[in-house]
Design an enzyme around this catalytic site. Structure first.
Site, PDB file in Angstrom:
ATOM      1  N   LYS A  31     108.752  47.027 -95.465  1.00  0.00           N
ATOM      2  CA  LYS A  31     107.956  46.335 -96.485  1.00  0.00           C
ATOM      3  C   LYS A  31     107.362  47.383 -97.404  1.00  0.00           C
ATOM      4  O   LYS A  31     107.186  48.535 -97.004  1.00  0.00           O
ATOM      5  CB  LYS A  31     106.815  45.558 -95.818  1.00  0.00           C
ATOM      6  CG  LYS A  31     106.174  44.525 -96.703  1.00  0.00           C
ATOM      7  CD  LYS A  31     106.958  43.244 -96.672  1.00  0.00           C
ATOM      8  CE  LYS A  31     106.294  42.124 -97.403  1.00  0.00           C
ATOM      9  NZ  LYS A  31     106.856  40.839 -96.988  1.00  0.00           N
TER      10      LYS A  31
HETATM   11  N1  GLU Z   1     109.251  38.894 -98.877  1.00  0.00           N
HETATM   12  C1  GLU Z   1     109.946  37.938 -98.088  1.00  0.00           C
HETATM   13  C2  GLU Z   1     109.407  37.902 -96.667  1.00  0.00           C
HETATM   14  O1  GLU Z   1     108.278  38.258 -96.423  1.00  0.00           O
HETATM   15  C3  GLU Z   1     111.459  38.099 -98.153  1.00  0.00           C
HETATM   16  C4  GLU Z   1     111.983  39.420 -97.693  1.00  0.00           C
HETATM   17  C5  GLU Z   1     113.474  39.619 -97.963  1.00  0.00           C
HETATM   18  O2  GLU Z   1     114.132  38.721 -98.451  1.00  0.00           O
HETATM   19  O3  GLU Z   1     113.937  40.714 -97.621  1.00  0.00           O
HETATM   20  O4  GLU Z   1     110.043  37.458 -95.763  1.00  0.00           O
END
Ligand code: GLU
Length: 409
Positions: A102
């Site tokens: 992240k």
């Molecule tokens: N930001 C989204 C989540 O928290 C999607 C992450 C992604 O598609 O890699 O799951």
């Protein structure tokens, strides 16, 4: 409460049930790599501003690391670290071949012009392009970023590495994006809410719902649930919360938001506060905004019998203990909002095959993946006599542990 504390709390509950060794616990809670970068940009008025950007790569035992990039004024290392670990468990619960990561920038994107936003995004990629890639770490949208941000990112990455659409997911459909990626998280929330409801032997028409947050996730969750005839009595966004005891006309609210920016001035309901929304006497509460909204100060006011965590980390560790005593059923974030990353996986697969799936195929595959994940979590929860979150963590930890052990640590 710090976001990573909550992750440790939830992980610990499942690890205890699994009798996980302290060595394994330490390994699984320690991110592989944490990056913090300086992002100086020239603002439109010629002044210089310096922002902080982060990328935490938590675990790659099951595949390339995967997770969004968040632009928000509360982004810091602790939050990103917590969210990166959630991605590891999320990709494992839905059993897609990814690990977790992240990132984000500490910025309020609404204060920046489009040009400033683009400069910031490109500068950020300049700083992290060496550590991301289609086989190592694949970013995606999160709060404050969207498909356009992803298009800029891909473009900037390709300046260094050449044509490489699979480096980022959540791109515009015209730029190798997947049809249905935008709706995927909210749609997944809807599908899983429906599954939970069937297990509780309840009917949508007789089920009242309050949704906190009307961004991409809340919007699409509301749309899906409304189409399935759930009785949505409250919605909210940055402008406040809106309540109508006989049910809000969601079609009108969706239209209203598409015409303007937010719900401000929406007349189809009475205005209440966000705290009042969280305490409404409804069957289902769906927090779909930021993390930590249900905490020790308001958890005892929650009257809903089910909480669907559309946001990441909406219930902190203190609140979890209170909700458990109240026997509130919580469908955890790592399952409830996994629809987004699941369709991101489909996008990555398509990019690698240079082939585009039709929307029906995406939707069918999404439903199949989420249903399988729901069944395994539900079954584990019954067999192990534990709540759904602990069960989801148990499923995830087992899969990550298995992959890590097979590779030989
Ligand atoms: N930001 C989204 C989540 O928290 C999607 C992450 C992604 O598609 O890699 O799951």
């Amino acid at each position: 409460m710090k976001a990573f504390k909550a992750v440790e709390h939830y992980f610990g509950k499942a690890a205890d049930k699994l009798d996980l060794s302290s060595e394994m616990r330490q390994l699984m809670l320690t991110p592989k790599r944490e990056i913090k970068v300086q992002i100086p940009i020239e603002m439109d008025d010629g002044t210089l501003r310096t922002f902080l950007g982060y990328r935490v790569q938590h675990d790659n035992s099951r595949g390339p690391m995967k997770g969004g990039l968040r632009y928000h004024h509360e982004v810091d290392l602790d939050e990103v670290r917590a969210l990166s670990a959630l991605m590891t468990w999320k990709t494992a619960v839905v059993d897609i071949p990814f690990g977790g990561a992240k990132g984000g920038i500490n910025v309020d994107p609404s204060e920046l012009s489009r040009k400033e936003n683009q400069r910031l995004t490109r500068k950020f990629i300049d700083q992290i392009h060496e550590v991301i890639g289609p086989d190592t770490d694949i970013p995606a949208p999160d709060m404050g970023t969207n498909s356009e941000t992803m298009a800029w990112m891909r473009n900037q990455y390709e300046k260094y590495h050449g044509f490489n659409p699979a480096v980022i997911t959540g791109k515009p459909v015209e730029h190798y994006g997947a049809k249905g990626r935008e709706e995927a998280t909210g749609r997944g929330v809807g599908i899983l809410t429906f599954k939970l409801l069937s297990r509780m032997q309840l009917k949508p028409k007789k089920t009242t719902v309050a949704i906190q947050g009307f961004g991409n996730v809340g919007f699409h969750a509301a749309k899906w649930l409304y189409e399935c005839e759930f009785n949505i009595v409250a919605i909210s966004d940055i402008s406040g919360a809106y309540y109508c005891k006989d049910g809000i006309n969601i079609a009108e609210a969706l239209k209203y938001v598409l015409e303007g920016n937010n719900l401000d001035g929406f007349t189809g309901a009475t205005k209440i506060t966000n705290e009042e929304l969280l305490a409404l006497d409804v069957d289902i509460l769906i927090p779909a905004a930021i993390g930590g909204v249900i905490h020790s100060g308001n958890a005892s006011d929650v009257k809903a019998s089910m909480i669907i965590e559309a946001a990441n980390g909406p219930v902190d560790a203190d609140a979890d203990i209170i909700l458990e005593k109240k026997e509130i059923v919580v469908l955890p974030d790592i399952l409830a909002n996994a629809g987004g990353v699941t369709v991101s996986y489909f996008e990555w697969v398509q990019n690698r095959q240079f082939y585009q799936w039709e929307l029906d195929r995406i939707r069918q595959n999404l439903e199949a993946k989420l249903s399988q994940a729901f069944e395994s979590v539900w079954q584990t929860s019954n067999e192990q006599h534990c709540d759904l979150r602990t069960a989801a963590y148990m499923v995830a930890i087992e899969r990550v542990k298995q992959a890590a052990s097979l590779a030989g640590i």
